[in-house]
Scaffold this active site. Structure first.
Site, mmCIF file in Angstrom:
data_model
loop_
_atom_site.group_PDB
_atom_site.id
_atom_site.type_symbol
_atom_site.label_atom_id
_atom_site.label_comp_id
_atom_site.label_asym_id
_atom_site.label_seq_id
_atom_site.Cartn_x
_atom_site.Cartn_y
_atom_site.Cartn_z
ATOM 1 N N ARG A 28 -28.356 15.611 -33.084
ATOM 2 C CA ARG A 28 -29.503 16.516 -32.967
ATOM 3 C C ARG A 28 -29.712 17.190 -34.314
ATOM 4 N NH1 ARG A 28 -29.823 22.308 -31.031
ATOM 5 N NH2 ARG A 28 -32.085 22.623 -31.017
ATOM 6 N N HIS A 49 -36.737 24.678 -36.039
ATOM 7 C CA HIS A 49 -35.477 25.436 -35.955
ATOM 8 C C HIS A 49 -35.590 26.559 -36.998
ATOM 9 C CE1 HIS A 49 -31.132 25.015 -34.411
ATOM 10 N NE2 HIS A 49 -31.163 26.155 -35.076
ATOM 11 N N GLU A 85 -34.721 27.821 -29.399
ATOM 12 C CA GLU A 85 -34.449 29.231 -29.100
ATOM 13 C C GLU A 85 -35.591 30.185 -29.461
ATOM 14 O OE1 GLU A 85 -30.655 30.253 -30.855
ATOM 15 O OE2 GLU A 85 -29.575 28.933 -29.506
ATOM 16 N N ASN A 92 -28.764 25.926 -24.917
ATOM 17 C CA ASN A 92 -27.717 26.279 -25.881
ATOM 18 C C ASN A 92 -26.860 27.359 -25.251
ATOM 19 O OD1 ASN A 92 -29.025 24.563 -27.614
ATOM 20 N ND2 ASN A 92 -29.773 26.161 -29.004
ATOM 21 N N TYR A 126 -23.262 29.640 -25.580
ATOM 22 C CA TYR A 126 -22.091 30.078 -26.350
ATOM 23 C C TYR A 126 -21.204 31.042 -25.586
ATOM 24 C CZ TYR A 126 -24.096 27.775 -30.373
ATOM 25 O OH TYR A 126 -24.576 26.809 -31.223
ATOM 26 N N GLU A 177 -26.494 22.778 -27.615
ATOM 27 C CA GLU A 177 -25.547 23.423 -28.530
ATOM 28 C C GLU A 177 -24.442 24.080 -27.723
ATOM 29 O OE1 GLU A 177 -27.108 26.298 -31.360
ATOM 30 O OE2 GLU A 177 -28.845 25.025 -31.779
HETATM 31 C C1 FCB Z 1 -27.706 29.208 -32.352
HETATM 32 C C2 FCB Z 1 -28.582 28.529 -33.385
HETATM 33 C C3 FCB Z 1 -27.826 27.663 -34.355
HETATM 34 C C4 FCB Z 1 -26.520 28.282 -34.776
HETATM 35 C C5 FCB Z 1 -25.735 28.743 -33.569
HETATM 36 C C6 FCB Z 1 -24.400 29.348 -33.909
HETATM 37 O O1 FCB Z 1 -28.355 30.333 -31.880
HETATM 38 O O2 FCB Z 1 -29.540 27.721 -32.734
HETATM 39 O O3 FCB Z 1 -28.675 27.415 -35.444
HETATM 40 O O4 FCB Z 1 -26.728 29.262 -35.689
HETATM 41 O O5 FCB Z 1 -26.476 29.669 -32.842
#
Ligand code: FCB
Length: 478
Positions: free
Chosen positions: A103, A147, A192, A318, A320, A372
């Site tokens: 990607r 992006h 995002e 995405n 985290y 992500e």
């Molecule tokens: C996301 C972004 C990516 C990267 C990660 C850690 O929000 O899409 O570019 O910075 O965080």
């Protein structure tokens, strides 16, 4: 529980499969269908460098990085990972991992320096080389159009706040789709939009660094509108590539049972998840959020909401961490007393399962990709090795959480590690390392971390281990 063991040190090419995949006979890889997409991700401004070569125009990030104090280490994406010049080597790294997808994003100012008018053929040549190089190695290209690197020239005429930018984006999307549509595996419009709107225009810590809720919400609306209208435009040219969008999503938990905290968490859920999901999949903005915004709610022209709600071929998520919110805390991952990454983001794998089940319950979803997932840690290169056991554990636990969601019937087709390389982490500059490969910036040397070796073993196993399709009906092949 994964601990990288001595096998890795003595025989770095053959990490112990038994250690890497846990006990119990059922390996993690076996929980996924064989045609599942296992990829790695980057974005243009974070890796390409060559910011002023071959006719590339300035982006809002080039401009933002010039602001004193904007970037923690005073750096910029000017050179980044020099991926622009090392693209063949980097495709080789992906091929070596055995990942079957990559990607990446197209830098709009590289292919259309002013964001309107002339196309820059030298810029397109780079993406031709990238896409063709990936295809030659059997790696599926997943292209993202935006992006975060808006041509600076468009910012000077109002940027995303200005409705005209929507039309500029639609032209750009149509041109990229015309040139690459038949070669790429998918096209995502935005990465995002919440981050672009809120961190860029309300909090002001990302480009273009504005601080107004009213502007931010107008930007959010224009981003969504540009998504919908570009899907229409691309489909009108009979492009059959799967089209979608990528959202950052995290379950929002209330800091306590106190009614104020529960109410704040519900509102934050509206501002971060429902604002985007409701618009994209239902064609409306959530009433509670509109009420909260009052005069800061965006101007919505007749027909806009119908335009935003286009059929999606896929949705990128995405993930985290989770967010904890309440009246006494600001929205953001919990830091105190929790296991956190170097970003200060809580390690919370169960949030991925929770999020996917919730989205599946609340919306009629298209197929999903985890576009992500990954973690920053304080990696050190010692004697040619980066022993990043924390990252291996993070990835393993999140992939296991994803398997739980698949087995519960959520249709997820792929997963991308953020990131292939250590890279320019926006306002944190080069101080945060997310890569599977360690980048020594002065020499641009790439070294596989233990996590790269682990992911390689995992991808190899995933190609042969799992069912051809999932018995539960979830996942690829449904
Ligand atoms: C996301 C972004 C990516 C990267 C990660 C850690 O929000 O899409 O570019 O910075 O965080």
């Amino acid at each position: 529980m994964i601990a990288m063991n001595a096998d890795m040190r003595t025989n770095p090419d053959e990490p112990s499969i038994a250690t890497a995949f846990g006990a119990g006979g059922v390996t993690l890889a076996e929980r996924f269908p064989r045609n599942f997409v296992w990829g790695v991700a980057t974005s243009a401004y974070q890796v390409e460098g060559a910011a002023h070569e071959d006719g590339r125009g300035d982006s809002i990030w080039d401009e933002f990085c010039r602001r004193p104090g904007a970037i923690k280490d005073g750096s910029s994406g000017e050179h980044a990972c020099d991926h622009y010049h090392r693209v063949d080597e980097d495709i080789g790294l992906i091929a070596n991992l055995g990942a079957n997808a990559y990607r990446f994003s197209v830098a709009w100012p590289r292919v259309q320096p002013l964001g309107a008018g002339e196309w820059n053929e030298r810029g397109f040549d780079f993406y031709d080389r990238l896409v063709d190089g990936l295809l030659e190695r059997g790696i599926a290209p997943f292209l993202t159009l935006y992006h975060w690197d808006l041509p600076q020239a468009l910012q000077e005429s109002g940027g995303w706040m200005h409705r005209d930018t929507v039309g500029r984006f639609v032209d750009y999307a149509a041109e990229v789709a015309r040139r690459f549509g038949s070669r790429v595996a998918s096209i995502a419009t935005h990465n995002e939009p919440w981050v672009v709107a809120i961190l860029g225009h309300e909090v002001g810590i990302f480009a273009p660094g504005l601080k107004s809720q009213r502007v931010a919400m107008q930007v959010a609306h224009h981003l969504l509108l540009s998504h919908g209208l570009s899907l229409q435009a691309v489909r009108a040219q009979r492009c059959t590539t799967p089209l979608g969008i990528v959202l950052n999503q995290a379950p929002i938990h209330a800091a306590s049972d106190a009614p104020e905290d529960v109410a704040r968490a519900r509102l934050d859920d509206g501002l971060t998840i429902r604002w985007y999901m409701d618009a994209l999949l239902r064609g409306s903005y959530p009433e509670d959020v509109l009420e909260f915004l009052g005069e800061d709610a965006p101007q919505v022209a007749p027909g806009d909401m119908a335009a935003i709600r286009q059929p999606l071929d896929f949705l990128g998520v995405n993930y985290y961490s989770r967010n904890v919110s309440g009246t006494g805390t600001s929205l953001g991952p919990v830091e105190s007393g929790k296991e956190v990454t170097d970003m200060g983001w809580e390690v919370y794998p169960g949030g991925l399962t929770e999020l996917l089940l919730r989205l599946d319950a609340d919306y009629r979803l298209p197929p999903l990709y985890i576009t992500e997932n990954g973690a920053a840690y304080r990696d050190r290169l010692v004697d040619g090795r980066v022993a990043d056991a924390d990252r291996v554990r993070y990835l393993h636990r999140h992939i296991a959480a994803l398997a739980d969601a698949l087995e519960a019937g959520v249709d997820v087709r792929g997963y991308f590690v953020w990131s292939l390389l250590d890279n320019f982490e926006w306002a944190d500059g080069y101080s945060k390392r997310f890569g599977l490969f360690f980048v020594d910036y002065p020499t641009q040397r790439r070294t596989p971390k233990d996590s790269a070796l682990w992911y390689r073993a995992f991808c190899a196993r995933a190609r042969t281990a799992g069912p051809r399709r999932l018995a539960s009906g979830g996942g690829a092949g449904r």
